[in-house]
Design a protein around this motif. Structure first.
Motif, PDB file in Angstrom:
ATOM      1  N   PHE A 288      43.154  41.622  41.135  1.00  0.00           N
ATOM      2  CA  PHE A 288      43.417  42.048  39.887  1.00  0.00           C
ATOM      3  C   PHE A 288      43.832  40.783  39.027  1.00  0.00           C
ATOM      4  CE2 PHE A 288      43.295  45.934  42.250  1.00  0.00           C
ATOM      5  CZ  PHE A 288      42.063  46.511  41.892  1.00  0.00           C
ATOM      6  N   TYR A 289      44.645  39.813  39.172  1.00  0.00           N
ATOM      7  CA  TYR A 289      45.351  39.096  38.462  1.00  0.00           C
ATOM      8  C   TYR A 289      44.907  37.598  38.624  1.00  0.00           C
ATOM      9  CZ  TYR A 289      49.068  42.558  38.017  1.00  0.00           C
ATOM     10  OH  TYR A 289      49.562  43.940  37.769  1.00  0.00           O
ATOM     11  N   GLY A 290      43.744  37.449  39.132  1.00  0.00           N
ATOM     12  CA  GLY A 290      42.993  36.029  39.005  1.00  0.00           C
ATOM     13  C   GLY A 290      43.685  35.018  39.727  1.00  0.00           C
ATOM     14  N   PHE A 291      44.517  35.343  40.927  1.00  0.00           N
ATOM     15  CA  PHE A 291      45.043  34.472  41.566  1.00  0.00           C
ATOM     16  C   PHE A 291      44.310  33.864  42.742  1.00  0.00           C
ATOM     17  CE2 PHE A 291      48.845  35.970  39.568  1.00  0.00           C
ATOM     18  CZ  PHE A 291      49.755  34.922  39.716  1.00  0.00           C
ATOM     19  N   SER A 292      44.627  32.767  43.402  1.00  0.00           N
ATOM     20  CA  SER A 292      44.047  32.254  44.550  1.00  0.00           C
ATOM     21  C   SER A 292      44.857  32.251  45.729  1.00  0.00           C
ATOM     22  CB  SER A 292      43.431  31.089  44.285  1.00  0.00           C
ATOM     23  OG  SER A 292      44.302  29.861  44.108  1.00  0.00           O
ATOM     24  N   ALA A 293      44.567  32.134  46.867  1.00  0.00           N
ATOM     25  CA  ALA A 293      45.477  32.197  48.014  1.00  0.00           C
ATOM     26  C   ALA A 293      46.315  30.952  47.990  1.00  0.00           C
ATOM     27  CB  ALA A 293      44.788  32.439  49.259  1.00  0.00           C
ATOM     28  N   ASP A 294      45.827  30.085  47.558  1.00  0.00           N
ATOM     29  CA  ASP A 294      46.513  28.626  47.596  1.00  0.00           C
ATOM     30  C   ASP A 294      47.513  28.602  46.588  1.00  0.00           C
ATOM     31  OD1 ASP A 294      45.460  27.213  49.816  1.00  0.00           O
ATOM     32  OD2 ASP A 294      43.526  26.895  48.779  1.00  0.00           O
ATOM     33  N   GLU A 295      47.452  29.411  45.523  1.00  0.00           N
ATOM     34  CA  GLU A 295      48.336  29.326  44.444  1.00  0.00           C
ATOM     35  C   GLU A 295      49.738  30.095  45.113  1.00  0.00           C
ATOM     36  OE1 GLU A 295      47.085  29.653  39.973  1.00  0.00           O
ATOM     37  OE2 GLU A 295      45.943  30.798  41.243  1.00  0.00           O
ATOM     38  N   ILE A 296      49.511  31.100  45.998  1.00  0.00           N
ATOM     39  CA  ILE A 296      50.320  32.089  46.233  1.00  0.00           C
ATOM     40  C   ILE A 296      51.236  31.379  47.583  1.00  0.00           C
ATOM     41  CG2 ILE A 296      50.897  34.474  47.281  1.00  0.00           C
ATOM     42  CD1 ILE A 296      48.177  35.251  45.721  1.00  0.00           C
ATOM     43  N   LEU A 297      50.592  31.162  48.336  1.00  0.00           N
ATOM     44  CA  LEU A 297      51.231  30.269  49.576  1.00  0.00           C
ATOM     45  C   LEU A 297      50.360  29.068  49.858  1.00  0.00           C
ATOM     46  CD1 LEU A 297      51.326  33.487  52.006  1.00  0.00           C
ATOM     47  CD2 LEU A 297      53.266  32.434  50.764  1.00  0.00           C
ATOM     48  N   SER A 298      51.098  28.118  50.888  1.00  0.00           N
ATOM     49  CA  SER A 298      50.236  26.934  51.211  1.00  0.00           C
ATOM     50  C   SER A 298      50.753  26.618  52.621  1.00  0.00           C
ATOM     51  CB  SER A 298      50.842  25.837  50.388  1.00  0.00           C
ATOM     52  OG  SER A 298      52.532  25.593  50.405  1.00  0.00           O
ATOM     53  N   CYS A 312      56.331  36.789  41.427  1.00  0.00           N
ATOM     54  CA  CYS A 312      57.681  35.832  40.801  1.00  0.00           C
ATOM     55  C   CYS A 312      58.006  34.919  41.477  1.00  0.00           C
ATOM     56  CB  CYS A 312      59.155  36.900  41.112  1.00  0.00           C
ATOM     57  SG  CYS A 312      59.034  38.192  40.037  1.00  0.00           S
ATOM     58  N   ASN A 313      57.758  34.760  42.636  1.00  0.00           N
ATOM     59  CA  ASN A 313      57.791  33.346  43.585  1.00  0.00           C
ATOM     60  C   ASN A 313      56.842  32.179  42.718  1.00  0.00           C
ATOM     61  OD1 ASN A 313      58.819  32.337  46.094  1.00  0.00           O
ATOM     62  ND2 ASN A 313      56.712  31.966  46.641  1.00  0.00           N
ATOM     63  N   TRP A 314      55.749  32.765  42.425  1.00  0.00           N
ATOM     64  CA  TRP A 314      54.775  31.846  41.782  1.00  0.00           C
ATOM     65  C   TRP A 314      55.610  31.437  40.611  1.00  0.00           C
ATOM     66  CZ3 TRP A 314      52.543  31.703  36.881  1.00  0.00           C
ATOM     67  CH2 TRP A 314      51.576  30.883  36.481  1.00  0.00           C
ATOM     68  N   ARG A 336      50.341  36.881  34.130  1.00  0.00           N
ATOM     69  CA  ARG A 336      51.290  36.068  35.101  1.00  0.00           C
ATOM     70  C   ARG A 336      52.542  36.278  34.732  1.00  0.00           C
ATOM     71  NH1 ARG A 336      47.960  31.638  38.290  1.00  0.00           N
ATOM     72  NH2 ARG A 336      46.193  32.858  38.572  1.00  0.00           N
ATOM     73  N   VAL A 337      53.116  36.934  33.874  1.00  0.00           N
ATOM     74  CA  VAL A 337      54.420  37.357  33.327  1.00  0.00           C
ATOM     75  C   VAL A 337      55.097  38.445  34.154  1.00  0.00           C
ATOM     76  CG1 VAL A 337      56.084  38.129  31.596  1.00  0.00           C
ATOM     77  CG2 VAL A 337      53.862  36.708  30.964  1.00  0.00           C
TER      78      VAL A 337
END
Ligand code: SF4
Lengths: 438, 262
Positions: A288-298, A312-314, A336-337
């Motif tokens: 729902f927020y338009g994130f990709s997995a690579d933005e969240i973890l790596s 929040c981590n992002w 993203r806020v």
């Protein structure tokens, strides 16, 4: 055996399967039948663990011929066994539905004799419900790995949603723990269901009377913590499932030890509930927020931060993108806020059409500012009530419940920077941990 | 509608109405006719004593229709629905807020419903959400008992008047059945049978005695409910949030459940 006794055994055997929501199918009763299905999903009750009960979730049978190590119903386990007759189960479903206990049926099964025979029993049940009782409520059916695709197809036309559980998030774990299954026996029906759904959609456009194939789509479930996969690899897998297999939902289920087995966590291991929670949060961000997995973890940080939710981590890693101006930022940036959710963004977009928004008006809109106010401006100004001490920023980002969970020292062992946690750290310490990690 | 550009003065008077939606909109009409804004509008039932002089506003169907049409034309059908739902919801000062909302809308037009930062608009819209939330809860929490003649009966105790909101859902769901849902709080009932439905006031209603077969089904549901819980993940607080205790008395699965200890 009495129906109620079977119900007890077969509900008990099904309860760890979390892939249970009744949303996604919107169907009204056609006038002869009983029942409708509502798109938003209805919870009919909440069990003592706080989960929504919307479907009669049972196994057709728990007399399973397979021997998956992580499962209570495995052949080698000594538990009471029972099997519903199709008629018995259909009657029970109708009786519960009439009393408004449930939205419908969630039907899964252990392997009775072999996968095909199991599917036939399930089809029999669904046929009584749909064709004889004209049941219009919701039906979620599990595809049995290894069953003939013609049988799966018949289930698909009787059910609203189908799912195949991935169970373990990698081929390697499957081979060691579920010797009778393989990734291909799981992915094959998944691909088959996907193709049937999309083909059926085309047919529906052409011929109005085409019966619907699993109209609410398919979902799957993964067990978390039974095997060594990282959060990153799990999230990447989910992302691929949403993309490649057009899944509607991926569910995560914290592993609760059910057997003494050197390949599995010890019986005393607590279920990794926080990890499961973080996965759902991240999954939400994907959908729902338009994130990709690579933005969240790596690869470098393959596991979730126990103290910060993934959003929040992002944020902490992307401070240069803030603050965001409430009156002009596009939807994607507002999403993203920290602390601002999909609903709040919707309200902001709507309200700012008619007037310029201030912090006061945000409050009136019901936008929670506790976290958000550190990251937004209204008309170019920060909230005057905010003073920017690190203490406050940390307070803003760490939720009280996370803090409490941390204090209770739940299963955080896998997280490196906290491998030697201070006795009972205060919030400043958390903040140091966090900034130290940057 | 009477002249809507006219300025109205705040008046030291309390309007009393019969508690119906028609009655409430009749009050709005009266406020325009008299060019005054009453200090309060209260339903007869709740009126106790006021230091202000009171005026009883007779429900007038023609006035009601005129206000309805005025609102629909000038502020929009959505606004009319929002007002109706605001009326069904129980909240402090709803009548006055609705009056102000209508007055603002008649002056400024359709955009008023987006002005959520305005106190009256904000609270009216919030009441709509509150009403919907409770209605949505009850779509799940209504419990029917089935009687020998196949009639289905449920008794509920909602805070708000949700029967008109949940009506279509249950009719759609049980199209070929006959059922009755009794709202004990507001003392009225929805009755449906074979394509026809009616909502009528009913002062005292209690359902007939259940059969043993019926009790057995209740017990089976309770058994399922208790079995499906994952004991390792017990979370009493979460259950209480999702299914607050005020619903428990009507839930078959919670019968005999003692005070939850958090
Ligand atoms: S096939 Fe495996 S996971 Fe499924 S019921 Fe049998 S033992 Fe359990």
């Amino acid at each position: 055996m009495e129906t109620s006794q079977k119900l007890q055994i077969l509900a008990d055997a099904a309860k760890y399967d979390v892939a249970c929501t009744s949303s996604g199918a919107d169907r009204s009763s056609d006038g002869f039948s009983m029942g409708n299905a509502m798109a938003s999903g209805i919870c009919h009750s909440f069990s003592g663990d706080g989960r929504c009960i919307s479907l009669l979730k049972v196994l057709m049978s728990n007399a399973c011929a397979y021997d998956c190590a992580y499962c209570l119903n495995r052949r080698s386990n000594d538990v009471p066994r029972a099997t519903f007759t199709p008629r018995e189960l259909a009657d029970l479903t109708m009786n519960f539905y009439r009393r408004n206990y449930i939205e419908g049926l969630f039907l899964s099964s252990g392997i009775i004799k072999n996968p095909d025979y199991t599917c036939e029993r399930m089809i029999e049940t669904l046929k009584i419900l749909r064709e004889e009782y004209r049941f219009g409520g919701y039906i979620h059916a599990k595809a049995i790995p290894g069953a003939d695709s013609l049988l799966l197809q018949r289930i698909g036309y009787l059910a609203d949603r189908m799912s195949v559980n991935i169970e373990l998030p990698s081929q390697k774990s499957l081979v060691t723990l579920a010797p009778d299954k393989s990734k291909s026996s799981i992915l094959k029906p998944m691909g088959f269901i996907r193709d049937s759904i999309s083909q059926n959609k085309n047919e529906l456009v052409r011929y109005k009377s085409t019966p619907k194939f699993a109209s609410a789509g398919q979902s799957t479930q993964m067990i978390i913590g039974a095997t060594p996969e990282t959060d990153y690899s799990i999230l990447k897998l989910s992302e691929a499932l949403y993309g490649k297999y057009s899944l509607k939902r991926v569910f995560y289920s914290a592993y609760i030890p059910v057997s003494e087995n050197p390949l599995l966590p010890a019986l005393t291991t607590e279920p990794p509930l926080l990890r499961e929670h973080r996965l759902y949060q991240a999954d939400w961000l994907l959908r729902f927020y338009g994130f990709s997995a690579d933005e969240i973890l790596s690869e470098q940080t393959p596991d979730f931060n126990p103290l910060l939710d993934p959003k929040c981590n992002w944020v902490v890693n992307n401070m240069h993108r803030f603050p965001v101006e409430i009156n002009s930022a596009p939807k994607e940036e507002l999403l993203r806020v920290p602390g601002i959710g999909v609903k709040s963004v919707f309200k902001i977009l709507q309200a700012r059409r008619s007037c310029k928004l201030s912090f006061e008006s945000l409050k009136k809109l019901g936008v929670v500012l506790k976290r958000a106010r550190f990251f937004i401006t209204c008309g170019g100004e920060f909230d005057p009530a905010v003073s920017f001490s690190p203490q406050e920023a940390a307070n803003a980002l760490i939720s009280n419940s996370d803090m409490k969970k941390f204090r209770q020292k739940e299963q955080y062992e896998q997280i490196d920077f906290l491998s030697q946690p201070p006795a009972l750290p205060q919030r400043e310490d958390y903040f140091k941990c966090l900034t130290g990690q940057l | 509608m009477p002249d809507r550009t006219a300025v109205a003065d705040a008046a030291d008077v309390v309007y009393i109405y019969d508690g119906s939606f028609e009655g409430l909109l009749s009050c709005v009409f009266e406020s325009y006719a008299r060019k005054e804004i009453p200090s309060d509008i209260v339903p007869e039932e709740q009126y106790e004593l006021s230091l202000y002089p009171t005026r009883f506003i007779e429900t007038n169907h023609l006035h009601f229709e005129r206000v309805k049409k005025g609102v629909a034309d000038k502020i929009g059908k959505d606004a009319l629905t929002a007002i109706w739902k605001g009326y069904l919801c129980s909240w402090e000062g709803k009548e006055i807020a609705i009056l102000h909302f209508i007055r603002m809308g008649m002056r400024d037009g359709r955009r008023v419903i987006y002005d959520l930062a305005n106190d009256y608009v904000g609270r009216l819209m919030k009441s709509n959400t509150t009403l919907w939330n409770e209605a949505h809860h009850y779509m799940g929490f209504v419990r029917f008992s089935v009687y020998e003649n196949n009639a289905m009966v449920s008794v509920i105790e909602p805070k708000h008047k949700i029967l008109p909101i949940i009506k279509d859902h249950f009719i759609d769901r049980y199209k070929n059945e006959s059922f009755l849902i009794y709202d004990k709080t507001h003392r009225y009932a929805l009755i449906y049978s074979k394509g026809r439905n009616i909502i009528i006031p009913a002062d005292d209603y209690s359902p007939p005695q259940m059969s043993g077969e019926e009790q057995k089904l209740h017990d089976m549901w309770k058994l399922f409910y208790e079995t499906i819980e994952i004991k390792e993940r017990r979370n009493e607080r979460c259950r209480m949030t999702m299914m607050p205790k005020r619903f428990w008395s009507q839930l078959h699965e919670m019968s005999g459940n003692k005070e939850a200890n958090i």
